[in-house]
Design a protein around this motif. Structure first.
Motif, PDB file in Angstrom:
ATOM      1  N   ASP A  70       0.874  -1.169   0.000  1.00  0.00           N
ATOM      2  CA  ASP A  70       0.000   0.000   0.000  1.00  0.00           C
ATOM      3  C   ASP A  70       0.913   1.222   0.000  1.00  0.00           C
ATOM      4  N   LEU A  71       0.874   1.988  -1.074  1.00  0.00           N
ATOM      5  CA  LEU A  71       1.795   3.116  -1.227  1.00  0.00           C
ATOM      6  C   LEU A  71       1.447   4.295  -0.329  1.00  0.00           C
ATOM      7  N   GLU A  72       0.206   4.396   0.103  1.00  0.00           N
ATOM      8  CA  GLU A  72      -0.151   5.489   1.016  1.00  0.00           C
ATOM      9  C   GLU A  72       0.211   5.132   2.455  1.00  0.00           C
ATOM     10  N   ALA A  73      -0.115   3.906   2.865  1.00  0.00           N
ATOM     11  CA  ALA A  73       0.188   3.477   4.234  1.00  0.00           C
ATOM     12  C   ALA A  73       1.651   3.066   4.380  1.00  0.00           C
ATOM     13  N   LYS A  74       2.320   2.813   3.237  1.00  0.00           N
ATOM     14  CA  LYS A  74       3.722   2.390   3.214  1.00  0.00           C
ATOM     15  C   LYS A  74       3.925   1.099   3.997  1.00  0.00           C
ATOM     16  N   ARG A  75       3.035   0.114   3.734  1.00  0.00           N
ATOM     17  CA  ARG A  75       3.166  -1.179   4.395  1.00  0.00           C
ATOM     18  C   ARG A  75       2.634  -2.284   3.487  1.00  0.00           C
ATOM     19  N   ILE A  76       3.107  -3.494   3.741  1.00  0.00           N
ATOM     20  CA  ILE A  76       2.648  -4.667   3.008  1.00  0.00           C
ATOM     21  C   ILE A  76       1.252  -5.026   3.516  1.00  0.00           C
ATOM     22  N   VAL A  77       0.291  -5.142   2.589  1.00  0.00           N
ATOM     23  CA  VAL A  77      -1.078  -5.466   2.975  1.00  0.00           C
ATOM     24  C   VAL A  77      -1.474  -6.883   2.575  1.00  0.00           C
ATOM     25  N   ALA A  78      -0.647  -7.536   1.747  1.00  0.00           N
ATOM     26  CA  ALA A  78      -0.926  -8.924   1.382  1.00  0.00           C
ATOM     27  C   ALA A  78       0.381  -9.610   0.984  1.00  0.00           C
ATOM     28  N   ASN A  79       0.440 -10.913   1.267  1.00  0.00           N
ATOM     29  CA  ASN A  79       1.581 -11.753   0.927  1.00  0.00           C
ATOM     30  C   ASN A  79       0.985 -13.040   0.386  1.00  0.00           C
ATOM     31  N   LEU A  80       1.020 -13.218  -0.935  1.00  0.00           N
ATOM     32  CA  LEU A  80       0.277 -14.282  -1.598  1.00  0.00           C
ATOM     33  C   LEU A  80       1.194 -15.214  -2.375  1.00  0.00           C
ATOM     34  N   GLY A  81       0.832 -16.473  -2.445  1.00  0.00           N
ATOM     35  CA  GLY A  81       1.600 -17.450  -3.193  1.00  0.00           C
ATOM     36  C   GLY A  81       1.336 -17.352  -4.691  1.00  0.00           C
ATOM     37  N   VAL A  82       2.387 -17.610  -5.489  1.00  0.00           N
ATOM     38  CA  VAL A  82       2.290 -17.631  -6.950  1.00  0.00           C
ATOM     39  C   VAL A  82       3.082 -18.833  -7.460  1.00  0.00           C
ATOM     40  N   GLY A  83       3.067 -19.036  -8.786  1.00  0.00           N
ATOM     41  CA  GLY A  83       3.823 -20.121  -9.393  1.00  0.00           C
ATOM     42  C   GLY A  83       5.314 -19.956  -9.171  1.00  0.00           C
ATOM     43  N   GLY A  84       6.063 -21.036  -9.405  1.00  0.00           N
ATOM     44  CA  GLY A  84       7.500 -21.038  -9.173  1.00  0.00           C
ATOM     45  C   GLY A  84       8.256 -20.044 -10.030  1.00  0.00           C
ATOM     46  N   GLU A  85       9.093 -19.253  -9.398  1.00  0.00           N
ATOM     47  CA  GLU A  85       9.921 -18.224 -10.028  1.00  0.00           C
ATOM     48  C   GLU A  85       9.102 -17.196 -10.820  1.00  0.00           C
ATOM     49  N   PRO A  86       8.296 -16.404 -10.129  1.00  0.00           N
ATOM     50  CA  PRO A  86       7.500 -15.374 -10.811  1.00  0.00           C
ATOM     51  C   PRO A  86       8.411 -14.402 -11.553  1.00  0.00           C
ATOM     52  N   ASP A  87       7.970 -13.996 -12.736  1.00  0.00           N
ATOM     53  CA  ASP A  87       8.855 -13.222 -13.596  1.00  0.00           C
ATOM     54  C   ASP A  87       8.239 -11.928 -14.112  1.00  0.00           C
ATOM     55  N   VAL A  88       7.015 -11.981 -14.612  1.00  0.00           N
ATOM     56  CA  VAL A  88       6.416 -10.802 -15.252  1.00  0.00           C
ATOM     57  C   VAL A  88       5.015 -10.576 -14.690  1.00  0.00           C
ATOM     58  N   LEU A  89       4.700  -9.303 -14.451  1.00  0.00           N
ATOM     59  CA  LEU A  89       3.379  -8.914 -13.962  1.00  0.00           C
ATOM     60  C   LEU A  89       2.637  -8.153 -15.047  1.00  0.00           C
ATOM     61  N   GLY A  90       1.343  -8.402 -15.151  1.00  0.00           N
ATOM     62  CA  GLY A  90       0.494  -7.656 -16.072  1.00  0.00           C
ATOM     63  C   GLY A  90      -0.783  -7.276 -15.355  1.00  0.00           C
ATOM     64  N   TYR A  91      -1.381  -6.151 -15.749  1.00  0.00           N
ATOM     65  CA  TYR A  91      -2.575  -5.678 -15.050  1.00  0.00           C
ATOM     66  C   TYR A  91      -3.598  -5.181 -16.049  1.00  0.00           C
ATOM     67  N   ASP A  92      -4.828  -5.636 -15.886  1.00  0.00           N
ATOM     68  CA  ASP A  92      -5.956  -5.151 -16.686  1.00  0.00           C
ATOM     69  C   ASP A  92      -6.767  -4.241 -15.777  1.00  0.00           C
ATOM     70  N   GLU A  93      -6.590  -2.948 -15.989  1.00  0.00           N
ATOM     71  CA  GLU A  93      -7.217  -1.965 -15.098  1.00  0.00           C
ATOM     72  C   GLU A  93      -8.738  -2.008 -15.157  1.00  0.00           C
TER      73      GLU A  93
END
Length: 158
Positions: free
Chosen positions: A69-92
């Protein structure tokens, strides 16, 4: 020598309403935030979504997605993903985050104003660790190095 900035000059140090210093903090702290016990795990990808005031940090080595969270400046979630995550994409428009991993796993998260939840995860192809999202059609493009012994482009729809 430091000079005092006027309010107008201070305003110019903003990107989509976010302080440039907060954005730099996310970029610099990404690697430090990816921890496994006392061992630092390198961050592999950083995606900042100014509208939602969130930064997504993919951590290789412990296969986690951190939500900052960029306003609170703290981690709000810690989630599991597939092995060796590499690229993120976002559909707004859909509020969906995609994490492509070197293991070939694609993880899909629903992003709302109050929560980030994993909605799907599965194997999409060997080394399917790159992706692109088309914001108009909402299609996800995953280039594959070896699909039936030849390169291919896997196209998926949400």
């Amino acid at each position: 020598m430091f000079t005092r900035r006027t309010p107008r000059q201070q305003q110019s140090l903003r990107y989509h309403g976010l302080s440039v210093w907060v954005l730099l903090l996310a970029m610099l702290l990404g690697p430090a935030l990816c921890l496994s016990g006392t061992t630092a795990m390198p961050s592999r990808a950083l995606l900042i979504v100014p509208k939602s005031r969130l930064a997504f940090i993919a951590c290789e080595g412990n296969d986690r997605l951190l939500v900052l969270d960029l306003e609170a400046k703290r981690i709000v979630a810690n989630l599991g993903v597939g092995g060796e995550p590499d690229v993120l994409g976002y559909d707004e428009n859909l509020g969906q985050l995609y994490v492509a991993s070197e293991s070939g796993v694609l993880s899909v998260f629903k992003v709302t104003a109050t929560d980030v939840t994993k909605v799907a995860e599965g194997f999409v192809g060997a080394n399917a660790h790159s992706l692109a999202v088309d914001p108009a059609s909402h299609e996800i493009y995953l280039p594959l190095k070896n699909a039936d012994h030849r390169p291919a482009m896997r196209v998926m729809r949400p």
